[in-house]
Design a protein around this motif. Structure first.
Motif, mmCIF file in Angstrom:
data_model
loop_
_atom_site.group_PDB
_atom_site.id
_atom_site.type_symbol
_atom_site.label_atom_id
_atom_site.label_comp_id
_atom_site.label_asym_id
_atom_site.label_seq_id
_atom_site.Cartn_x
_atom_site.Cartn_y
_atom_site.Cartn_z
ATOM 1 N N HIS A 66 7.302 2.324 -10.162
ATOM 2 C CA HIS A 66 6.644 3.021 -9.064
ATOM 3 C C HIS A 66 5.268 3.495 -9.560
ATOM 4 O O HIS A 66 5.184 4.201 -10.575
ATOM 5 N N ASP A 90 3.031 6.843 -6.512
ATOM 6 C CA ASP A 90 3.907 7.285 -5.424
ATOM 7 C C ASP A 90 3.847 6.411 -4.174
ATOM 8 O O ASP A 90 4.531 6.680 -3.199
ATOM 9 N N ARG A 91 3.016 5.387 -4.151
ATOM 10 C CA ARG A 91 2.865 4.564 -2.955
ATOM 11 C C ARG A 91 3.068 3.069 -3.222
ATOM 12 O O ARG A 91 3.179 2.288 -2.288
ATOM 13 N N VAL A 92 3.089 2.693 -4.473
ATOM 14 C CA VAL A 92 3.171 1.277 -4.818
ATOM 15 C C VAL A 92 4.399 1.047 -5.711
ATOM 16 O O VAL A 92 4.612 1.772 -6.683
ATOM 17 N N ARG A 113 5.017 -3.663 -3.186
ATOM 18 C CA ARG A 113 5.244 -2.939 -1.932
ATOM 19 C C ARG A 113 4.271 -1.775 -1.843
ATOM 20 O O ARG A 113 4.225 -0.923 -2.736
ATOM 21 N N PHE A 114 3.525 -1.733 -0.735
ATOM 22 C CA PHE A 114 2.532 -0.672 -0.499
ATOM 23 C C PHE A 114 3.031 0.224 0.638
ATOM 24 O O PHE A 114 3.283 -0.262 1.752
ATOM 25 N N SER A 115 3.171 1.490 0.392
ATOM 26 C CA SER A 115 3.561 2.431 1.446
ATOM 27 C C SER A 115 2.343 2.754 2.298
ATOM 28 O O SER A 115 1.340 3.278 1.797
ATOM 29 N N ILE A 116 2.421 2.464 3.599
ATOM 30 C CA ILE A 116 1.332 2.754 4.519
ATOM 31 C C ILE A 116 1.406 4.212 4.951
ATOM 32 O O ILE A 116 0.444 4.973 4.842
ATOM 33 N N VAL A 117 2.566 4.603 5.451
ATOM 34 C CA VAL A 117 2.893 5.998 5.734
ATOM 35 C C VAL A 117 4.288 6.215 5.156
ATOM 36 O O VAL A 117 4.850 5.333 4.522
ATOM 37 N N GLU A 118 4.865 7.364 5.408
ATOM 38 C CA GLU A 118 6.127 7.705 4.759
ATOM 39 C C GLU A 118 7.225 6.693 5.057
ATOM 40 O O GLU A 118 7.996 6.327 4.170
ATOM 41 N N PHE A 125 5.864 0.294 5.341
ATOM 42 C CA PHE A 125 5.283 -0.310 4.140
ATOM 43 C C PHE A 125 4.940 -1.763 4.402
ATOM 44 O O PHE A 125 5.428 -2.391 5.355
#
Length: 831
Positions: free
Chosen positions: A713, A716-718, A769-774, A777
């Protein structure tokens, strides 16, 4: 049950992925084989928000950190819901049509559904429901659903498909692949074509795909009216449609003529219905199960009929056979009733017993002995009029009337008379009674026997029809009912010799009584001793040694001679022997491996090492040596393997693993090629099986592989996943021969004339994997596969060349090297 308890039960059920709760088999597809919710990532909080140490299994291995919990939202009127979906598109580049790449997966370009999961629950009533899917619209799609009331009733259903591709490059001479009737193209005439005419017809045929689709539907119901009683029912429908490569033999080499064999296609229109139902009762001292299991198989095609493309070369001007036919898998059914009982005893003991009875039944309509007409081998002693054999009047009865009954009785006793001493004893009896009796008899002619290869064998003056005083070869004219019973008993004890070190010993004895086999009885004794130690806080060590020894009654190399026509009065062999009768049907000194004497040694060593809190390392090795003590047949098998697994979990947001395996196998066998001699001597060194015709084959197999993976990780977003695996297999064949008669073809000139068979495969998968919002993704993934193969048996496998060289016509499929790239982009959302 309280509302809080029901809510907890529902949450546990909904957290489980479909694969975990399916009672039969897990659905899934190529990109998501476990059928899990692909939108869930590892929970960064780990197993607990409290600073606890890593959790390990009883063997010392690290438990994986859990996935993120599935979050529920209020829906109104005390209802909760949750859902997730991941979808996108994929594209393949490279050799994506190669058969081995597509063998069990659908890699078609375009949009696809990675996973879909929806669930609702009402904690107050305990009701819940969920559905899941993946790969929808593809050949390997799956669907899953479940609903119920927690602690009371649960209904589950699933559907999954698996394609099986046999060839994407088949050159099929026949029309009608996938059906029970195969016809030659209009330019050819059944039974009247030269090899050059067949080759000419092949020139205009494009490559085609041979495959079948297996779809499985499963339903299960569990009902718990009382805390100590559960009722259950299961149903599975397996549907197979398509075609696969199949045989079509007509004649073997006779008097300088080539063998005539054609590779056809077998239709697969199979339906298998499996059902089971029963009840389970449990109390503090008693466990009981009673169940019924049944299976019904139906085949949409009773037989496969194909045109004969060849002009067979008879000794006279007799009519040639026009077609061949195979009877296909018959309709059949199986029924089984089982009862289990387990009772608690003093000394912390338990007695478990099982009784099971089963019946297998096959009463499908019999197929006429031949599909052809006319007189074959006109004027010779084995002349036969096929018109007397191509109707139901040539059958002794209309249907197979085949039946096999089985009985299983099993009992096992566990006692712990002392805190440190555990004792076990068991006995098992299995009996198989074959009530299938069939005699090949033509009531319209009064003759015993059958029409071999639809009359092709008779074209060359041979026959499988018996008449007293008429010369014929020896053949089986009635079935041999193979029955057997097996008795096993076993004793085992476990005792701690010091601290956390335990020694175990086991003795097992097996006796098998057989009918219609080369040995009436075999006996095997098995002794095993093992040691397990956990005295070292950072390691678990295991070691075991097992010895087995099998012997039995005297060996009769021709046990069912009374089922052959040579046992009948008036039998006249095709070529009268000078010495002895009848002519031997096999080498008397040959031993079948499942009946031969055998001495077996097996050793195992394993260690699980725990050098630090976030790390585990497991190493295991196994070696087996089997000696059959046979002069001819399978003589010796030796194999060993080593496996290594390394797991590193420094935190819930970072994991890495490494694995490897290595295996070697050596197999030795030998025999003697039979010689044309006018004698009935069946023993090695005689005129039929001279030592100069003996040969030996030593097969060496080597396989090894390794793999590694990392999941990290970032920011926190990828989330980055990287996995790689490599597998290598190699087989070497070492031939030795005593003389040129050891093989039917040209003799080998040196022991290593057969090239090695080698395969290599690489697989690399990456995902970011990229988190766009909570709860949303974007994922980008890439998969690369490379495979190479070196198979000498497929070299030069060109249908035209093989036909001219050997007289056999094949579909021409060849496994080739391939490089394939798979690229995909998906969008995921959780609600």
């Amino acid at each position: 049950m309280s509302a809080a308890a029901r809510a907890l039960a529902i949450t546990v059920l909904l957290l489980a992925c479909p694969a975990a709760v399916s009672a039969e088999s897990a659905p899934g597809y190529a990109l998501n084989p476990t059928a899990g919710d692909t939108t869930r990532a590892t929970d960064p909080r780990g197993i607990s928000q409290l600073p606890l140490q890593k959790r390990r299994s009883p063997a010392g291995l690290l438990y994986p950190d859990p996935l993120e919990p599935q979050r529920f939202s209020p829906l109104g009127d005390d209802w909760l819901y949750r859902g997730s979906v991941e979808f996108g598109g994929l594209w393949t580049l490279g050799d994506d049509r190669e058969t081995r790449f597509n063998e069990y997966a659908d890699w078609n370009n375009g949009a696809f559904l990675e996973s879909l999961s929806l669930g609702v629950a009402r904690p107050a009533s305990g009701f819940y429901a969920e559905v899941a899917s993946g790969g929808a619209g593809r050949d390997d799609q799956y669907f899953y659903g479940e609903l119920g009331v927690a602690g009371l009733v649960r209904l589950r259903g699933s559907f999954s498909g698996i394609p099986h591709t046999f060839a994407t490059d088949a050159t099929n001479l026949y029309r009608g692949a996938g059906s029970g009737v195969l016809r030659l193209p209009a330019s050819l005439t059944p039974g009247d074509n030269t090899d050059l005419e067949i080759i000419g017809a092949l020139q205009g045929i494009e490559e085609s795909k041979l495959s079948l689709q297996r779809d499985r539907t499963q339903l299960s119901l569990d009902y718990r009216p009382r805390d100590d009683l559960t009722l259950f029912a299961r149903y599975t429908l397996e549907d197979r449609d398509g075609e696969r490569p199949f045989g079509g033999s007509l004649s073997f080499p006779v008097a300088g003529e080539l063998a005539r064999v054609v590779e056809t296609t077998e239709p697969r229109d199979h339906r298998t219905h499996n059902v089971s139902a029963g009840l389970q009762f449990r109390s503090p001292v008693l466990l009981a199960n009673v169940a019924y299991n049944g299976s019904i198989f139906r085949n949409g095609d009773a037989a496969l009929e194909w045109d004969n493309p060849f002009l067979l070369a008879p000794f006279n001007d007799a009519e040639n056979v026009m077609r061949g036919r195979f009877a296909l898998a018959p309709d059949n059914h199986w029924h089984n009733v089982t009862a289990d009982l387990s009772v608690s005893l003093p000394w912390n003991g338990r007695l478990t017993t099982t009784a099971s009875w089963g019946r297998m039944r096959q009463d499908d309509d019999l197929v006429e002995p031949t599909v052809n007409s006319g007189v074959i081998c006109m004027g010779c002693s084995n002349e036969v009029n096929l018109d007397q054999w191509n109707s139901a009047a040539a059958l002794p009865r209309e249907s197979a009337d085949a039946r096999v009954d089985t009985l299983l009785l099993n009992a096992r006793l566990h006692l712990r008379p002392l805190a440190a001493l555990r004792l076990q004893a068991g006995i098992r009896y299995f009996d198989r009674q074959n009530d299938t009796r069939y005699t090949a008899f033509n009531p319209s002619t009064g003759q015993l026997g059958y029409i071999a290869e639809d009359g092709a064998v008779n074209v060359f003056g041979l026959s499988r029809v018996f008449e007293p005083g008429v010369r014929t070869g020896d053949f089986r004219y009635r079935s041999s009912p193979y029955d057997y019973s097996k008795l096993e008993y076993e004793f085992r004890s476990d005792y701690p010799v010091s601290g956390r070190t335990t020694i175990s010993a086991r003795y097992r004895h097996e006796e098998i009584d057989r009918d219609e086999r080369e040995r009436d009885e075999t006996r095997e004794n098995q002794a095993r001793v093992s040691l397990t130690s956990r005295d070292l806080g950072w390691a678990t060590l295991r070691a075991s040694y097992e010895y087995r020894d099998r012997d039995g009654s005297s060996y009769e190399f021709f046990p069912n001679r009374n089922d052959y026509v040579s046992s009948l009065a008036g039998f006249t062999p095709l070529i009268p022997p000078i010495v002895g009768t009848p002519l031997p049907n096999t080498l008397a000194d040959l031993r079948k491996y499942e009946l031969a004497d055998r001495e077996r040694h097996e050793a195992r060593l394993s260690a699980t090492l725990l050098p630090c809190e976030a790390f585990d390392l497991s190493i295991a090795g196994r070696f087996v040596d089997e000696n059959y003590g046979a002069a001819y047949g399978l003589k010796e098998v030796r194999w060993g393997n080593v496996n290594l697994d390394l797991n590193y979990q420094p935190s819930p947001t970072a994991q890495a693993y490494l694995f490897g395996h290595f295996e070697m196998r050596d197999r030795k066998q030998s025999s003697i090629n039979d010689n044309f001699a006018l004698t009935g001597d069946p023993y090695a060194g005689g005129l039929v099986f001279p030592f100069t015709n003996s040969w030996a084959l030593d097969t060496d197999e080597l396989s090894w592989g390794l793999g590694s993976g990392v999941r990290i990780h970032l920011l926190d977003r990828v989330i980055v996943d990287l996995n790689y695996s490599f597998i290598s297999t190699q087989e070497d064949y070492h031939f030795s021969e005593a003389g040129p008669g050891a093989l039917t073809g040209p003799p080998l000139t040196q022991a290593d004339d057969l090239p090695e068979l080698r395969t290599r495969s690489h697989r690399l998968t990456t995902s970011v994997r990229f988190s766009i919002v909570e709860n949303a993704f974007l994922r980008v993934f890439y998969r690369f596969e490379r495979a190479t193969i070196r198979d000498f048996s497929q070299q030069g496998l060109n249908p035209e060349a093989v036909l001219l060289d050997s007289g056999a016509l094949f579909l021409g499929h060849i496994d080739r090297d391939f490089d394939v790239h798979v690229i995909g982009v998906t969008f995921g959302l959780r609600i």
